[in-house]
Design an enzyme around this catalytic site. Structure first.
Site, PDB file in Angstrom:
ATOM      1  N   LYS A 195       0.923  -1.356   0.135  1.00 42.36           N
ATOM      2  CA  LYS A 195       0.074  -0.022   0.005  1.00 42.36           C
ATOM      3  C   LYS A 195       0.999   1.208   0.117  1.00 42.36           C
ATOM      4  O   LYS A 195       2.045   1.170   0.520  1.00 42.36           O
ATOM      5  CB  LYS A 195      -1.051   0.133   1.284  1.00 42.36           C
ATOM      6  CG  LYS A 195      -2.200   0.920   1.125  1.00 42.36           C
ATOM      7  CD  LYS A 195      -3.203   0.136   0.470  1.00 42.36           C
ATOM      8  CE  LYS A 195      -4.353   1.327   0.087  1.00 42.36           C
ATOM      9  NZ  LYS A 195      -5.590   0.487  -0.429  1.00 42.36           N
ATOM     10  N   ASP A 222      -6.883   4.677  -4.486  1.00 44.51           N
ATOM     11  CA  ASP A 222      -7.701   4.384  -3.357  1.00 44.51           C
ATOM     12  C   ASP A 222      -8.190   5.804  -2.726  1.00 44.51           C
ATOM     13  O   ASP A 222      -8.271   6.472  -3.822  1.00 44.51           O
ATOM     14  CB  ASP A 222      -6.744   4.026  -2.052  1.00 44.51           C
ATOM     15  CG  ASP A 222      -7.228   3.535  -0.748  1.00 44.51           C
ATOM     16  OD1 ASP A 222      -7.841   2.257  -0.739  1.00 44.51           O
ATOM     17  OD2 ASP A 222      -7.233   4.262   0.273  1.00 44.51           O
TER      18      ASP A 222
HETATM   19  P1  NDP Z   1     -12.777   7.995  -2.541  1.00 41.89           P
HETATM   20  O1  NDP Z   1     -11.791   8.932  -2.401  1.00 41.89           O
HETATM   21  O2  NDP Z   1     -13.322   7.913  -4.058  1.00 41.89           O
HETATM   22  O3  NDP Z   1     -14.169   8.459  -1.835  1.00 41.89           O
HETATM   23  C1  NDP Z   1     -14.071   8.423  -0.374  1.00 41.89           C
HETATM   24  C2  NDP Z   1     -15.490   8.907   0.053  1.00 41.89           C
HETATM   25  O4  NDP Z   1     -15.575   8.854   1.558  1.00 41.89           O
HETATM   26  C3  NDP Z   1     -15.717  10.499  -0.334  1.00 41.89           C
HETATM   27  O5  NDP Z   1     -17.049  10.735  -0.391  1.00 41.89           O
HETATM   28  C4  NDP Z   1     -15.388  11.040   1.294  1.00 41.89           C
HETATM   29  O6  NDP Z   1     -15.866  12.407   1.371  1.00 41.89           O
HETATM   30  C5  NDP Z   1     -15.891  10.181   2.145  1.00 41.89           C
HETATM   31  N1  NDP Z   1     -15.304  10.224   3.590  1.00 41.89           N
HETATM   32  C6  NDP Z   1     -14.125  10.355   3.949  1.00 41.89           C
HETATM   33  N2  NDP Z   1     -14.150  10.378   5.233  1.00 41.89           N
HETATM   34  C7  NDP Z   1     -15.339  10.276   5.720  1.00 41.89           C
HETATM   35  C8  NDP Z   1     -16.047  10.235   7.275  1.00 41.89           C
HETATM   36  N3  NDP Z   1     -15.351  10.309   7.917  1.00 41.89           N
HETATM   37  N4  NDP Z   1     -17.339  10.034   6.906  1.00 41.89           N
HETATM   38  C9  NDP Z   1     -17.819  10.135   5.763  1.00 41.89           C
HETATM   39  N5  NDP Z   1     -17.419  10.091   4.510  1.00 41.89           N
HETATM   40  C10 NDP Z   1     -16.062  10.367   4.491  1.00 41.89           C
HETATM   41  O7  NDP Z   1     -12.261   6.587  -2.139  1.00 41.89           O
HETATM   42  P2  NDP Z   1     -12.925   5.221  -2.246  1.00 41.89           P
HETATM   43  O8  NDP Z   1     -14.252   5.237  -2.591  1.00 41.89           O
HETATM   44  O9  NDP Z   1     -11.980   4.648  -3.572  1.00 41.89           O
HETATM   45  O10 NDP Z   1     -12.537   4.356  -1.182  1.00 41.89           O
HETATM   46  C11 NDP Z   1     -13.405   4.284  -0.029  1.00 41.89           C
HETATM   47  C12 NDP Z   1     -12.832   3.364   1.019  1.00 41.89           C
HETATM   48  O11 NDP Z   1     -12.935   2.118   0.316  1.00 41.89           O
HETATM   49  C13 NDP Z   1     -11.657   3.276   1.668  1.00 41.89           C
HETATM   50  O12 NDP Z   1     -11.567   2.776   2.962  1.00 41.89           O
HETATM   51  C14 NDP Z   1     -10.733   2.492   0.611  1.00 41.89           C
HETATM   52  O13 NDP Z   1      -9.394   2.007   1.032  1.00 41.89           O
HETATM   53  C15 NDP Z   1     -11.573   1.388   0.452  1.00 41.89           C
HETATM   54  N6  NDP Z   1     -11.351   0.548  -0.863  1.00 41.89           N
HETATM   55  C16 NDP Z   1     -11.224   1.122  -2.119  1.00 41.89           C
HETATM   56  C17 NDP Z   1     -11.107   0.479  -3.227  1.00 41.89           C
HETATM   57  C18 NDP Z   1     -11.199   1.155  -4.673  1.00 41.89           C
HETATM   58  O14 NDP Z   1     -11.035   0.140  -5.428  1.00 41.89           O
HETATM   59  N7  NDP Z   1     -11.425   2.290  -4.899  1.00 41.89           N
HETATM   60  C19 NDP Z   1     -10.886  -1.134  -3.000  1.00 41.89           C
HETATM   61  C20 NDP Z   1     -10.815  -1.446  -1.644  1.00 41.89           C
HETATM   62  C21 NDP Z   1     -11.151  -0.729  -0.676  1.00 41.89           C
HETATM   63  P3  NDP Z   1     -14.994  13.742   1.438  1.00 41.89           P
HETATM   64  O15 NDP Z   1     -14.885  14.089  -0.291  1.00 41.89           O
HETATM   65  O16 NDP Z   1     -15.597  14.705   2.265  1.00 41.89           O
HETATM   66  O17 NDP Z   1     -13.716  13.393   2.045  1.00 41.89           O
END
Ligand code: NDP
Length: 447
Positions: free
Chosen positions: A128, A168
């Site tokens: 990572k 991510d």
């Molecule tokens: P993105 O950056 O696309 O989206 C993250 C989202 O989560 C945003 O809407 C962000 O809002 C929101 N967020 C962050 N912190 C908080 C909080 N404390 N409460 C509520 N919402 C919050 O990331 P991903 O969708 O790619 O990733 C999301 C999760 O999935 C992570 O844990 C990542 O490690 C995991 N993951 C992702 C993969 C992938 O293929 N993308 C694969 C496997 C796991 P804001 O804009 O306000 O920050």
């Protein structure tokens, strides 16, 4: 020594050697504690110090990332790449850009990635990376210059048969494109050193959708085990990024209604079902806040503070935002409101106390390392297509993804049963993921 004593000792060492890295302690504790029955059955793992080795990354790289903003002001961020375990294949795992990033977050994510990648059945080790850079509010040019600077150091540590990063939080198609472009300039090669690339230059169909779709496929298998399905269910999805958007899309395709989504500022509730086209435009194109949604959907509500989303009544919850976003209070609210299944789209979104609540109350609970493995699995499929210089159709990739998620569910379920905790997919995923890595490490000698 007893298996419990052995696990406790190793966890003590983890805490001593990695002071202040709370998230890593949490992830290591959760995995190792569920391995006690496995260590009981396989004393050779203790004899060969498998646990001591598996909690120590093979390599940790920390570097300076200098960059200039649009006003020519200079900034410095910190970059990380943890190459945790290569027993099953090249290191594989995403890159996160978020101000909260420090070594403890990258280590927790890299550690989880070892077992997740093992569960996919594909040849991928765990790694990572990331930076404490905040892409929010930055111009495209600033993001590009940052990505170029980040890759100017990272390029010497990665390669299509060595370490293949992906996206991510804060790293999507735009950032992967900029990093790929810089890697190509530096090396004069064109091959699959990053996944999540644009479709025009080696990306795989379904990669964008994969984590969200995969999470819903996994949850569907859990629901089937109780004679249930997504049809007619009310669903809450936290976050509004990549994973959340495509969890919403697949759940809706399967007949569910998603009534709430969030970002780090607050959450929206739409009793008619959250309109995904609006969310996609706001988040993927305009990069705006989720609260803008209610300006266009007059019956929808916006509530400040993201934690309140768990008070929304639902049958299924898909936490898809970030680590430790769902605590004991949130879990108790979900149980009280009749939630029957929780599948983690994010990595470690539920605190240990929340997980305890779900397991005690017989809520079907799919832990991230199993439920969100569809993203990295499809990255593995992207690597396979890049090696062949060939691309598969959307239907072909989706079918493979679906099958991988069904297989992950089955191996997780079987391991949970075999080691005495039927229905506990936390134990099942940890054990099934661990066994393959441990056997490979034993076979490869002192690595
Ligand atoms: P993105 O950056 O696309 O989206 C993250 C989202 O989560 C945003 O809407 C962000 O809002 C929101 N967020 C962050 N912190 C908080 C909080 N404390 N409460 C509520 N919402 C919050 O990331 P991903 O969708 O790619 O990733 C999301 C999760 O999935 C992570 O844990 C990542 O490690 C995991 N993951 C992702 C993969 C992938 O293929 N993308 C694969 C496997 C796991 P804001 O804009 O306000 O920050």
């Amino acid at each position: 020594m007893s298996a419990i004593g052995y696990v406790k000792n190793v966890l003590e060492v983890v805490k001593k050697r990695n002071p202040g890295e709370e998230e890593f302690h949490q992830a290591a504790g959760e995995v190792l504690e569920s391995l006690v029955p496995v260590i009981d059955e396989h004393p050779e793992f203790e004899d060969t110090a498998i646990l001591e080795r598996i909690v120590e990354p093979e390599r940790q790289i920390i570097f300076r990332v200098p960059w200039q903003d649009d006003k020519s002001k200079m900034h410095v961020n910190r970059g990380f790449r943890i190459q945790f375990n290569s027993a099953l294949g090249p290191y594989k795992g995403g890159i996160r850009f978020h101000p909260s990033v420090y070594i403890g977050i990258i280590k927790f994510l890299g550690f989880e990635q070892i077992f997740k990648n093992s569960l996919t059945g594909l040849m991928m080790g765990g790694g990572k990376g990331g930076s404490d850079f905040d892409p929010k509010g930055k111009s495209d040019s600033e993001v590009m210059r940052f990505c170029q600077s980040f890759m100017t150091e990272l390029y010497r540590h990665i390669g299509s048969d060595t370490d293949v990063p992906a996206g991510d939080i804060g790293v999507g198609g735009r950032e992967v494109g900029y990093m790929f472009g810089q890697w190509k300039r530096l090396t004069n090669f064109f091959n699959g050193i990053l996944t999540g690339k644009g479709l025009d230059f080696g990306g795989s169909l379904v990669r964008v959708e994969a984590t969200g779709y995969g999470c819903v496929y996994f949850c569907e298998e859990m629901l089937k085990s109780k004679g249930e399905s997504f049809e007619g269910k009310t669903v809450v999805v936290s976050g509004s990024g990549n994973v959340a958007i495509y969890s919403h899309e697949k759940a809706t395709q399967l007949g569910a209604k998603v009534v709430a989504m969030s970002d780090s500022s607050g959450f929206i509730y739409d009793q008619d079902g959250v309109n995904l086209d609006t969310v996609k435009r706001l988040k993927e194109i305009e990069r705006k806040r989720i609260k803008e949604y209610v300006k266009e959907h007059k019956l929808a509500e916006y509530h400040e503070g993201s934690g309140g989303i768990w008070d929304v009544k639902c049958d299924v919850a898909l936490p898809s935002a970030t680590q430790n976003e769902l605590d004991e209070k949130g879990a108790l609210a979900l149980v009280k409101n009749g939630c029957i299944a929780v599948a983690e789209g994010a990595n470690m979104p539920s605190t240990p106390e929340a997980v305890e609540v779900f397991l005690k109350n017989n809520v079907l609970f799919g832990p991230g390392k199993a439920a969100n493995a569809g993203g990295v699995a499809t990255s593995g499929l992207e690597m396979a297509q890049n090696s062949q210089r060939f691309s598969w159709s959307f239907e072909e990739v989706d079918k493979k993804l679906h099958q991988i998620m069904v297989d992950i569910y089955n191996s997780t379920n079987e391991a949970a049963q075999k080691y005495g905790t039927p229905g506990n997919f936390v134990n099942g995923a940890n054990i099934a993921g661990f066994l393959k890595v441990a056997r490979a490490m034993m076979a490869q000698g002192l690595v």
